[in-house]
Scaffold this active site. Sequence first.
Site, PDB file in Angstrom:
ATOM      1  N   SER A  15       4.388  -0.518 -39.995  1.00 32.12           N
ATOM      2  CA  SER A  15       4.610   0.842 -39.504  1.00 32.12           C
ATOM      3  C   SER A  15       5.777   1.512 -40.216  1.00 32.12           C
ATOM      4  O   SER A  15       5.943   2.731 -40.141  1.00 32.12           O
ATOM      5  CB  SER A  15       4.878   0.809 -38.002  1.00 32.12           C
ATOM      6  OG  SER A  15       6.070   0.084 -37.720  1.00 32.12           O
ATOM      7  N   ASP A 159       6.959  -8.681 -33.844  1.00 32.48           N
ATOM      8  CA  ASP A 159       8.165  -9.433 -34.208  1.00 32.48           C
ATOM      9  C   ASP A 159       8.437 -10.563 -33.223  1.00 32.48           C
ATOM     10  O   ASP A 159       9.151 -11.520 -33.552  1.00 32.48           O
ATOM     11  CB  ASP A 159       9.383  -8.508 -34.264  1.00 32.48           C
ATOM     12  CG  ASP A 159       9.494  -7.749 -35.572  1.00 32.48           C
ATOM     13  OD1 ASP A 159       8.714  -8.041 -36.504  1.00 32.48           O
ATOM     14  OD2 ASP A 159      10.363  -6.855 -35.676  1.00 32.48           O
ATOM     15  N   ARG A 190       4.216 -15.237 -41.724  1.00 26.38           N
ATOM     16  CA  ARG A 190       4.682 -15.821 -40.467  1.00 26.38           C
ATOM     17  C   ARG A 190       3.614 -16.626 -39.751  1.00 26.38           C
ATOM     18  O   ARG A 190       3.933 -17.581 -39.028  1.00 26.38           O
ATOM     19  CB  ARG A 190       5.234 -14.717 -39.558  1.00 26.38           C
ATOM     20  CG  ARG A 190       6.573 -14.191 -40.053  1.00 26.38           C
ATOM     21  CD  ARG A 190       7.129 -13.058 -39.217  1.00 26.38           C
ATOM     22  NE  ARG A 190       8.455 -12.688 -39.729  1.00 26.38           N
ATOM     23  CZ  ARG A 190       9.095 -11.564 -39.411  1.00 26.38           C
ATOM     24  NH1 ARG A 190       8.525 -10.696 -38.583  1.00 26.38           N
ATOM     25  NH2 ARG A 190      10.286 -11.320 -39.918  1.00 26.38           N
ATOM     26  N   LYS A 256      20.502 -11.240 -41.558  1.00 23.48           N
ATOM     27  CA  LYS A 256      19.796  -9.971 -41.787  1.00 23.48           C
ATOM     28  C   LYS A 256      19.857  -9.072 -40.554  1.00 23.48           C
ATOM     29  O   LYS A 256      20.015  -7.851 -40.679  1.00 23.48           O
ATOM     30  CB  LYS A 256      18.345 -10.246 -42.172  1.00 23.48           C
ATOM     31  CG  LYS A 256      17.517  -8.976 -42.315  1.00 23.48           C
ATOM     32  CD  LYS A 256      16.127  -9.242 -42.840  1.00 23.48           C
ATOM     33  CE  LYS A 256      15.374  -7.928 -43.011  1.00 23.48           C
ATOM     34  NZ  LYS A 256      14.040  -8.109 -43.587  1.00 23.48           N
TER      35      LYS A 256
END
Length: 268
Positions: A15, A159, A190, A256
């Site tokens: 997105s 996520d 992932r 991060k």
Amino acid sequence: GLRGGHAAVAADKSSQFLSAVLMAAAYAREDVEIELVGALTAEPYVQLTQAVMSEFGLALDAEPSYRRVRVRHGQRYRARRYTVEADASSAHYFFAAAALTGGVVRVAGVGINSIQGDIEFVDRLEDMGARVAREATSITVQGTGSLHGIVADMNRISDTAPTLAVLASFADSPTVIENVAHIRHQESDRIAAVTSELRRLGGRVEELPDGWRIEPAALHGGEVNTYDDHRIAMAFSLIGLKVPGVVIRNPACVEKTFPDFFARLEEL
């Protein structure tokens, strides 16, 4: 600067491509009309972009699911004081910790009216058997000592999908996590990473094109590869709250988004 006009944007991998164009579009020399190509991944993040733009004075003319969006020329961001919510994406690991261990975690600064999509993760924890208390400025999760398998479409909150996959191994029945094929294109693949590392620790995982089917399993210690991916490192560290001997390789990758994650985890 930008000329403006019509643009076709694909957001099926992330997105963020759509959000980026929206944030800059008002400064084009004419109106910008954006046509979405294909599916929109993780729509709540675009809703978050729109909400914060609005707080700073920019309006969007958007069709449902952002199939077509117009940003009118001449608008300008207006400076203001703005309170940033606590980060639901970071908080969800601590909600998961409570559900996993039977403990209680309260996170302040993010509540029932949060505009962040990832706060929906507590709904999935509730489905698995945890107790959730939602207040105006905080959310509390209390584990009940047991977790139940669920079927979860995690597209809106992708996520958090690796974390739910980790919890699924401790449930009392199988869990299916689906509609997150796009997370193969993030900091790591992932889906493949979770499959590999759960199996490394004794997990029973079927890798699906768009997620996993995870059976309950007695996990054991071992070294976890993180693929330089902060989400993998933080999700798999939770296993160490229940299983001795879990070692996270390259833990610094969490810098991060959450540089002091392991110090905060230790506080639990």
